[in-house]
Every structure is written in structure tokens, then in C-alpha cells.
Motif scaffolding. Structure first.
Motif, PDB file in Angstrom:
ATOM      1  N   ASP A   1      44.366  27.393  34.637  1.00 25.93           N
ATOM      2  CA  ASP A   1      45.465  28.164  34.274  1.00 25.93           C
ATOM      3  C   ASP A   1      45.296  29.310  33.492  1.00 25.93           C
ATOM      4  O   ASP A   1      44.885  30.672  33.419  1.00 25.93           O
ATOM      5  N   VAL A   2      44.219  28.662  32.905  1.00 23.12           N
ATOM      6  CA  VAL A   2      43.357  29.876  31.410  1.00 23.12           C
ATOM      7  C   VAL A   2      42.990  31.322  32.117  1.00 23.12           C
ATOM      8  O   VAL A   2      43.194  32.110  31.739  1.00 23.12           O
ATOM      9  N   LEU A   3      42.091  30.528  32.854  1.00 24.01           N
ATOM     10  CA  LEU A   3      41.577  32.171  33.268  1.00 24.01           C
ATOM     11  C   LEU A   3      42.394  32.945  34.434  1.00 24.01           C
ATOM     12  O   LEU A   3      42.880  34.060  34.510  1.00 24.01           O
ATOM     13  N   SER A   4      43.832  31.827  35.205  1.00 20.58           N
ATOM     14  CA  SER A   4      44.790  32.818  35.643  1.00 20.58           C
ATOM     15  C   SER A   4      45.323  33.415  34.860  1.00 20.58           C
ATOM     16  O   SER A   4      45.559  34.930  35.732  1.00 20.58           O
ATOM     17  N   GLU A   5      46.028  32.732  33.841  1.00 25.70           N
ATOM     18  CA  GLU A   5      46.925  33.730  32.732  1.00 25.70           C
ATOM     19  C   GLU A   5      45.597  34.777  32.263  1.00 25.70           C
ATOM     20  O   GLU A   5      46.976  36.275  32.267  1.00 25.70           O
ATOM     21  N   ALA A   6      45.046  34.345  32.025  1.00 23.79           N
ATOM     22  CA  ALA A   6      44.146  36.112  31.454  1.00 23.79           C
ATOM     23  C   ALA A   6      43.836  37.043  32.748  1.00 23.79           C
ATOM     24  O   ALA A   6      43.574  38.261  32.109  1.00 23.79           O
ATOM     25  N   LEU A   7      43.406  36.687  33.754  1.00 25.46           N
ATOM     26  CA  LEU A   7      43.871  37.447  34.735  1.00 25.46           C
ATOM     27  C   LEU A   7      44.368  38.184  35.359  1.00 25.46           C
ATOM     28  O   LEU A   7      44.788  39.377  35.310  1.00 25.46           O
ATOM     29  N   ALA A   8      46.489  37.656  35.112  1.00 24.70           N
ATOM     30  CA  ALA A   8      46.861  38.100  35.631  1.00 24.70           C
ATOM     31  C   ALA A   8      47.903  38.567  34.107  1.00 24.70           C
ATOM     32  O   ALA A   8      48.783  39.976  34.150  1.00 24.70           O
ATOM     33  N   THR A   9      47.202  38.853  33.173  1.00 26.91           N
ATOM     34  CA  THR A   9      47.457  39.665  32.668  1.00 26.91           C
ATOM     35  C   THR A   9      46.711  41.130  31.231  1.00 26.91           C
ATOM     36  O   THR A   9      47.354  41.682  31.326  1.00 26.91           O
ATOM     37  N   GLY A  10      45.596  40.634  32.496  1.00 28.07           N
ATOM     38  CA  GLY A  10      44.463  41.838  32.064  1.00 28.07           C
ATOM     39  C   GLY A  10      43.934  41.730  30.654  1.00 28.07           C
ATOM     40  O   GLY A  10      43.467  42.464  30.367  1.00 28.07           O
ATOM     41  N   GLY A  11      44.063  40.854  29.697  1.00 24.07           N
ATOM     42  CA  GLY A  11      43.721  40.407  28.445  1.00 24.07           C
ATOM     43  C   GLY A  11      42.821  39.594  28.016  1.00 24.07           C
ATOM     44  O   GLY A  11      42.595  38.851  29.426  1.00 24.07           O
ATOM     45  N   PRO A  12      42.118  39.202  27.199  1.00 25.10           N
ATOM     46  CA  PRO A  12      41.394  37.868  27.110  1.00 25.10           C
ATOM     47  C   PRO A  12      41.764  36.609  27.958  1.00 25.10           C
ATOM     48  O   PRO A  12      43.304  36.916  26.949  1.00 25.10           O
ATOM     49  N   PRO A  13      41.244  35.352  27.582  1.00 24.28           N
ATOM     50  CA  PRO A  13      41.490  34.252  28.224  1.00 24.28           C
ATOM     51  C   PRO A  13      41.730  33.490  26.509  1.00 24.28           C
ATOM     52  O   PRO A  13      41.465  34.514  25.343  1.00 24.28           O
ATOM     53  N   ASN A  14      42.206  32.434  26.876  1.00 23.15           N
ATOM     54  CA  ASN A  14      42.437  32.324  25.528  1.00 23.15           C
ATOM     55  C   ASN A  14      41.313  31.012  24.405  1.00 23.15           C
ATOM     56  O   ASN A  14      40.543  31.196  25.542  1.00 23.15           O
ATOM     57  N   ILE A  15      40.889  31.082  23.724  1.00 28.93           N
ATOM     58  CA  ILE A  15      39.155  30.607  23.070  1.00 28.93           C
ATOM     59  C   ILE A  15      39.626  28.759  23.494  1.00 28.93           C
ATOM     60  O   ILE A  15      40.836  28.482  23.252  1.00 28.93           O
TER      61      ILE A  15
ATOM     62  N   ALA B   1      53.945  46.727  35.684  1.00 32.14           N
ATOM     63  CA  ALA B   1      53.296  45.659  34.658  1.00 32.14           C
ATOM     64  C   ALA B   1      52.917  46.421  33.840  1.00 32.14           C
ATOM     65  O   ALA B   1      52.749  47.413  33.005  1.00 32.14           O
ATOM     66  N   THR B   2      52.789  45.298  32.993  1.00 28.75           N
ATOM     67  CA  THR B   2      52.731  45.100  31.280  1.00 28.75           C
ATOM     68  C   THR B   2      51.174  44.363  31.189  1.00 28.75           C
ATOM     69  O   THR B   2      51.461  43.039  31.566  1.00 28.75           O
ATOM     70  N   CYS B   3      49.763  44.805  30.469  1.00 28.13           N
ATOM     71  CA  CYS B   3      48.419  44.283  30.239  1.00 28.13           C
ATOM     72  C   CYS B   3      48.562  43.549  29.074  1.00 28.13           C
ATOM     73  O   CYS B   3      48.848  45.208  27.588  1.00 28.13           O
ATOM     74  N   ALA B   4      48.178  43.678  28.287  1.00 30.14           N
ATOM     75  CA  ALA B   4      47.599  42.571  27.718  1.00 30.14           C
ATOM     76  C   ALA B   4      45.898  43.367  27.173  1.00 30.14           C
ATOM     77  O   ALA B   4      45.856  42.672  25.729  1.00 30.14           O
ATOM     78  N   GLY B   5      45.188  44.278  27.725  1.00 28.48           N
ATOM     79  CA  GLY B   5      44.142  44.662  27.723  1.00 28.48           C
ATOM     80  C   GLY B   5      44.439  45.721  26.368  1.00 28.48           C
ATOM     81  O   GLY B   5      45.380  46.561  26.004  1.00 28.48           O
ATOM     82  N   PRO B   6      43.117  46.236  26.597  1.00 23.15           N
ATOM     83  CA  PRO B   6      43.338  47.526  24.996  1.00 23.15           C
ATOM     84  C   PRO B   6      44.295  49.415  25.757  1.00 23.15           C
ATOM     85  O   PRO B   6      43.901  49.021  26.591  1.00 23.15           O
TER      86      PRO B   6
ATOM     87  N   ALA C   1      44.298  46.203  31.575  1.00 25.93           N
ATOM     88  CA  ALA C   1      43.412  45.438  31.634  1.00 25.93           C
ATOM     89  C   ALA C   1      41.741  45.639  31.943  1.00 25.93           C
ATOM     90  O   ALA C   1      41.768  46.571  31.840  1.00 25.93           O
ATOM     91  N   LEU C   2      41.895  44.397  31.049  1.00 20.78           N
ATOM     92  CA  LEU C   2      40.432  44.375  31.210  1.00 20.78           C
ATOM     93  C   LEU C   2      39.497  44.253  31.797  1.00 20.78           C
ATOM     94  O   LEU C   2      39.467  43.606  32.902  1.00 20.78           O
ATOM     95  N   ALA C   3      38.188  45.183  31.879  1.00 20.44           N
ATOM     96  CA  ALA C   3      37.338  44.777  33.181  1.00 20.44           C
ATOM     97  C   ALA C   3      36.300  45.129  32.623  1.00 20.44           C
ATOM     98  O   ALA C   3      35.834  45.246  31.025  1.00 20.44           O
ATOM     99  N   ALA C   4      34.877  44.822  33.433  1.00 22.66           N
ATOM    100  CA  ALA C   4      33.639  44.610  33.142  1.00 22.66           C
ATOM    101  C   ALA C   4      32.700  45.355  34.327  1.00 22.66           C
ATOM    102  O   ALA C   4      33.516  45.403  35.149  1.00 22.66           O
ATOM    103  N   SER C   5      31.289  45.970  33.877  1.00 24.21           N
ATOM    104  CA  SER C   5      30.411  46.725  35.202  1.00 24.21           C
ATOM    105  C   SER C   5      29.496  46.816  34.880  1.00 24.21           C
ATOM    106  O   SER C   5      29.466  46.230  33.130  1.00 24.21           O
ATOM    107  N   ILE C   6      28.763  46.382  35.565  1.00 22.33           N
ATOM    108  CA  ILE C   6      26.872  47.356  35.453  1.00 22.33           C
ATOM    109  C   ILE C   6      26.803  48.952  36.294  1.00 22.33           C
ATOM    110  O   ILE C   6      27.443  48.759  37.628  1.00 22.33           O
ATOM    111  N   SER C   7      26.266  49.605  35.377  1.00 24.15           N
ATOM    112  CA  SER C   7      25.725  50.568  35.607  1.00 24.15           C
ATOM    113  C   SER C   7      27.658  51.484  35.817  1.00 24.15           C
ATOM    114  O   SER C   7      27.374  52.702  36.911  1.00 24.15           O
TER     115      SER C   7
END
Length: 608
Positions: A174-188, A412-417, A421-427
């Protein structure tokens, strides 16, 4: 032709196995199931293997064959990855979701069979799908082949696995699912763990704090594994120095230190001599946080090292009720439980008459200590299985590693900067796993449309990578999703410079490559300079490992030979970054001989 090559490979394997009379077959069953536990004064349902977490500790000898029947009785899709095992001629057993297999669905099973060859030391296994590895993990100890000389260091009196973990007072799915749904970081997380226990600094935890007993003057081998989900950890033992002798199942030149930094996915073997006053000493771990803007779990996990004869000394060398995994049974070539993890919800006064000594741990942001540790490790050149460093390369790659943003979904309302929504990438490529077929099946059967092999040798965009002024530059920070991989010919020698970026924020990213070990040539801060930085490369005894941290605001260069055909994932081992795209993969072509040709999949390979 493929059928002929497979027959030849089978004949070669049978011939080889007939020569390895000292090798044996180790059987085990991993039943993945939900288990009710009590921790930190709360009752929780977690996913375990065989009802325990950490799960079974696999003890094998180099040359053994391991056969594990993974039975999924949990409500979740599952895969089990054998972190650091090369999987030569057993590529289908690597256990990575949608990469080497589709997940094992609830109610189904999959037999993973592989040889353990060319490796000695400490590795580990874990779930490789979502966040299930928060509780689905355990150690692998590879002893020297029977009949061979022992370790390239003094034989320890005893050895102990020290498996560091991370705990949430929540369902991690649920912690991961919530983060992916909101686009923000997961709970610590709420705590870190040593062999499944947070330590007696936490409520309802004193009875089950992990303890080891040592005898004055004796030397012990501690096998440290960081199974934490999203945190690198500093580890110290009060008043004691120790010697690093292996990293990621590769022997090192002995390195004396009083602190270890271990990133998620990494293992470190240390020799500890019990040379202090008789008493009790805390073993403690807490995070190394390279990004000052990150909110993190700032707690400290502890275990206790007790000298025999101290007031608080226990009668056994292992705390009753702590899972140290399994022992090898030489009579029937199976594995049997040795200690069973029993969770207790109530706390009571300890029988100890003295408080253990607490070590002084590095500051959370102590990059100097982290860098000093990582840059002083070198390979044991004459150690078994040490490989010559490639002096020339066929392909030179620069890969940027970092965070980014993707546009928030419509309405939608996203919780990222920036409200995105937060993402990550290589190159600049933010990875999206396929779902219809695994990439290895697509490669083996020449199925198109599952991935594209267009990953470039240079990043999509060239910019001042570590300049924090550009952290939220709209022309740089946004990325797009794709399933883009790098395809190389067999036996290609590759050099990769992982270049950290400041996008969203600078951070140390531990990068893990499946299927091979690599040489760590050099590392530094700032932007890599191709004209001057190669002069810093260690061409004599660079460290061999499978997971390396990219320094915060810096770079690290590695080299390896692509001599293991298959599809091998490359990813950040911080599991808040893997699900949002800090991933790619190498597709390594066949080599044209039976032993360098990808075998066909097993008949019970899970289907999507």
C-alpha cells in the motif's frame, strides 16, 4: 541449429558435472505466504518465506547446484531473485519480474535451478517485484569448494550473518501504491532491523534484540548484508575495529576500519577480533543520507555483542528466537531450519546488569566517511576468481543517473515537485517494464514490440550535470517512459561512466547490474572529464562487485566483459527509484558455442 546447440550444451553440462564429484545438489522449498507478526507493539500481516523474515539462509559450496521450488501462497504476484549469482546457463532463474520471467501468480509455483560457480562469499536473495522485498529476503553463503583450501585470510573461530533490513508499520504494498498514485515520495520507514529485530532502543523489542556471544581473543567473520529498501547504512561496533576481506562475494585486499558503509544490495565481510574489555557492546546502524532535502528515517537499529563472562552474557551464541536461516544437511542434501523466528509483542526487563556501550556513528550526511570507505577498497589480485581488468574497451558509455518528472495525469493532483509526478531515468530514459511477455522470452523467441534496443552510448541531453541551478529546468527535468535497452555482442568489453545529476536533487544512487561482476575503475565528484579523469583509473587491482554507489554530485567508472548471454537488468537499488524508472537492461547476444548460448526456457516458466 538452436536445438543442436542445446544438445551440445546439455552434453557439455553432463560431462562437467561428472567431473565435479565434490559438488552436490541442494534442494529447498520457498513457500511465500502471509504471516501475522508483532513488532514495535503492533500486529502486522507481512509476506514471508516459510513464515519467517529474514527467510532461509542458503549455505552452499562453490560448485553446488541449487534447486528451489518457489510456491506462491500469498495474494501477490511474486518473483525471487538470487542477487549476485551469475546464472550462467540458468538465465531463466534470475528471478526478475518481466525481465527473465513473468511473475509467479498466487496459487502457482516455479522451480528455479542454478549452479553456483566462480564465486565465494556472501550474497543474498530477495523478492524482485514491487516492495515485497521489504520482508522477502535472506542470505546466501558460498563456501569454498570442498577439498579446496579455505579462505585467503585466517580461519575465523565462528561466523555470523548480519542482515540489515527496514520496517514499516504499514502494508508496504500500500505504501508503494500510494506513492505511485500521487506521484510523490513514499512514506518513510519506522525502523531499521538487524536480523529481523529493531533492537532494544525501540518499544516492545528488548526480548528479541539480536545478540552474539564472543570469546576474548577469538576472531569472528561477520557477513553484513544490506537488505534495507531505500537507505544506505553506516555500521559500527562500539570500541572495535575490524578488517574488510570481501565485498559482494569478491575477495578484497584486507582493509582496516571502524566503520562500514553498505548500500542496499551490497554485502561486506569483516573480520572482528574480540580484543576489548569483557562486557557488552552495541552493533549499530543508521542511514547515510546524501540529499539534504530528503525526509528520512533517522532511527538507529542495534544488536548486542557480548563477551563470554560478562554480566549480561548469554549461554548460547545465537539469541533464541532469531532466524539465522538454514543449515546444510549432508545426509539428504536438503536444507533444514536451524532457528525459527518467533515474534513477541510484550516487552520485559532485561536480565543484563550493564548497559552495552554505544558506538559513535557518522553523521547522517557524512559524505567524507562514505567516500573514504568506498575509495579504499581494492581487489585481492591473487584471490580465487579474481579477474584481470580490461585494459582496452570496445564500447565507452556515459550514463546519467538521477531523478526527474513526468506530467501529472489529466484532472489529477500530483504530490511531486512543481505539482507533477516524480520519475527517474538513466540517460533521460525512464524505464517502463513490459507486462505481456518477459524481455528474455522476447529475446529468445525474436518477438518484437516488447522492448526496443536503441539505448545510446551518450545521454539524450548534454548539460552541466551537477549544477544545482538546473535542478528544475523544464527543458531538462521532464522525462518520458519507454522500454529502452542496450544490445551488445557477446564478449564485448564495456566501460560505463555513471554520471550523477542534480535534477530534482543530487543523491547517491547504488547501481546494480545483474549477470556479471564489474571492475570499479575510479570515482570522483563533479562532471566526469574524459580527457583527465581516466588518469585516475586503477588498472592494477580495482574492486570487483555487482552494486556500486554513484557519488552524490559525482561519477563512477566501471568496466566489464559482456560474456553471459541473456537479458540483464541494470537499476538503482533504492526501491523508491526503481519503480519510477531508474532502470535499463543489457541484452547480450549468444557467443556461438554450447556454453555461451542461451538455453531454452524451462517448461514451468510462469506466464503473464
Amino acid at each position: 541449429m538452436a536445438h543442436v546447440l542445446f544438445i551440445l550444451a546439455l552434453g557439455f553440462a553432463l560431462f562437467t558435472s561428472s567431473c565435479l564429484v565434490s559438488a552436490k545438489v541442494v534442494h529447498h522449498t520457498f513457500t511465500v505466504q502471509n504471516t501475522t507478526v508483532q513488532k514495535l507493539c503492533q500486529e502486522r500481516v507481512i509476506t514471508t518465506v516459510n513464515g519467517v523474515s529474514p527467510g532461509p539462509l542458503l549455505k552452499v559450496h562453490e560448485g553446488d547446484r541449487v534447486i528451489v521450488n518457489v510456491v506462491n501462497e500469498s495474494p501477490y504476484n511474486v518473483t525471487i531473485h538470487w542477487h549476485g549469482i551469475f546464472q550462467r546457463q540458468s538465465q531463466w532463474a534470475d528471478g526478475v519480474e518481466y525481465t527473465t520471467q513473468c511473475p509467479i501468480q498466487p496459487g502457482n509455483s516455479y522451480v528455479q535451478s542454478f549452479n553456483v560457480t566462480g564465486q565465494e562469499g556472501t550474497l543474498w536473495w530477495h523478492a524482485h517485484i514491487g516492495w515485497l522485498r521489504a520482508t522477502l529476503y535472506g542470505g546466501i553463503i558460498i563456501y569454498p569448494r570442498k577439498g579446496r583450501s579455505d579462505y585467503p585470510f585466517p580461519t575465523p573461530h565462528k561466523e555470523y550473518p548480519i542482515i540489515l533490513g527496514e520496517w514499516w508499520n504499514a502494508n508496504v504494498v500500500d505504501v508503494l501504491s500510494e506513492a505511485l498514485a500521487t506521484g510523490g515520495p513514499p512514506n518513510i520507514s519506522d525502523a531499521f532491523l538487524v536480523n529481523g529485530q529493531p533492537g532494544d532502543l525501540f518499544p516492545c523489542s528488548s526480548n528479541d534484540t539480536y545478540k552474539i556471544s564472543v570469546k576474548s581473543g577469538k576472531t569472528y567473520l561477520l557477513r553484513i548484508i544490506n537488505a534495507a529498501l531505500i537507505n544506505q547504512l553506516f555500521f559500527k561496533i562500539a570500541n572495535h575495529n575490524f578488517t574488510v576481506v570481501a565485498i559482494d562475494a569478491s575477495y578484497t585486499e584486507p582493509y582496516d576500519t571502524d566503520v562500514v558503509l553498505v548500500a542496499p544490495g551490497q554485502t561486506t565481510d569483516i573480520l572482528l577480533t574480540a580484543n576489548q574489555s569483557i562486557g557488552s557492546y552495541y552493533m549499530a546502524a543508521r542511514p547515510y543520507i546524501s540529499n539534504p532535502a530528503v525526509i528520512f528515517d533517522n532511527t538507529t537499529t542495534t544488536a548486542i555483542l557480548e563477551y563470554e563472562g560478562s554480566n549480561s552474557s548469554t549461554s548460547s551464541t545465537l539469541t533464541p528466537g532469531i532466524s539465522t536461516g538454514v543449515e546444510s544437511d549432508d545426509h539428504n542434501n536438503t536444507l533444514r531450519p536451524s532457528y525459527i523466528l518467533q515474534y513477541k509483542g510484550s516487552d520485559s526487563a532485561t536480565s543484563s546488569n550493564s548497559t552495552p556501550v554505544m558506538p559513535t556513528l557518522p553523521a547522517y550526511n557524512d559524505t567524507d566517511t562514505a567516500t573514504n570507505f568506498n575509495t579504499n577498497l581494492t581487489a585481492l589480485v591473487n584471490g580465487r576468481f579474481c579477474r584481470d581488468v580490461p585494459l582496452t574497451v570496445d564500447e565507452d558509455m556515459l550514463m546519467t543517473t538521477g531523478l526527474g518528472l513526468v506530467a501529472c495525469r489529466p484532472n489529477a493532483t500530483c504530490a511531486g515537485p512543481l505539482g507533477q509526478a516524480l520519475a527517474a531515468s538513466i540517460s533521460g530514459f525512464s524505464f517502463q517494464f513490459p507486462t505481456k511477455l518477459s524481455m528474455l522470452e522476447a529475446h529468445f523467441n525474436n518477438v518484437s514490440g516488447i522492448y526496443n534496443a536503441t539505448f545510446p552510448d551518450q545521454p539524450r541531453l548534454s548539460f552541466d550535470y551537477t549544477n544545482t541551478i538546473d535542478s528544475f529546468d523544464p527543458s531538462l527535468v521532464f522525462t518520458t517512459k519507454s522500454t529502452t535497452v542496450k544490445q551488445v555482442k557477446f564478449n564485448t568489453t564495456l566501460q560505463i561512466v555513471f554520471q550523477g545529476t542534480s535534477l530534482v536533487g543530487t543523491e547517491n544512487h547504488p547501481m546494480h547490474l545483474h549477470g556479471v561482476n564489474f571492475h570499479v575503475m575510479a570515482q570522483g565528484f563533479g562532471n566526469y572529464d574524459n580527457s583527465t579523469d581516466p588518469s585516475k583509473f586503477n588498472l592494477v587491482n580495482p574492486l570487483l562487485r555487482n552494486t556500486i554507489g554513484v557519488p552524490v554530485g559525482g561519477w563512477v567508472a566501471i568496466r566489464f566483459r559482456a560474456n553471459n548471454p541473456g537479458v540483464w537488468l541494470l537499476h538503482c537499488h533504492l526501491d523508491n527509484h526503481l519503480p519510477i524508472g531508474l532502470v535499463s537492461a543489457f541484452v547480450i547476444d549468444n557467443g556461438g558455442t554450447p556454453s555461451t548460448t542461451l538455453p531454452p526456457p524451462p517448461s514451468d516458466l510462469p506466464k503473464c
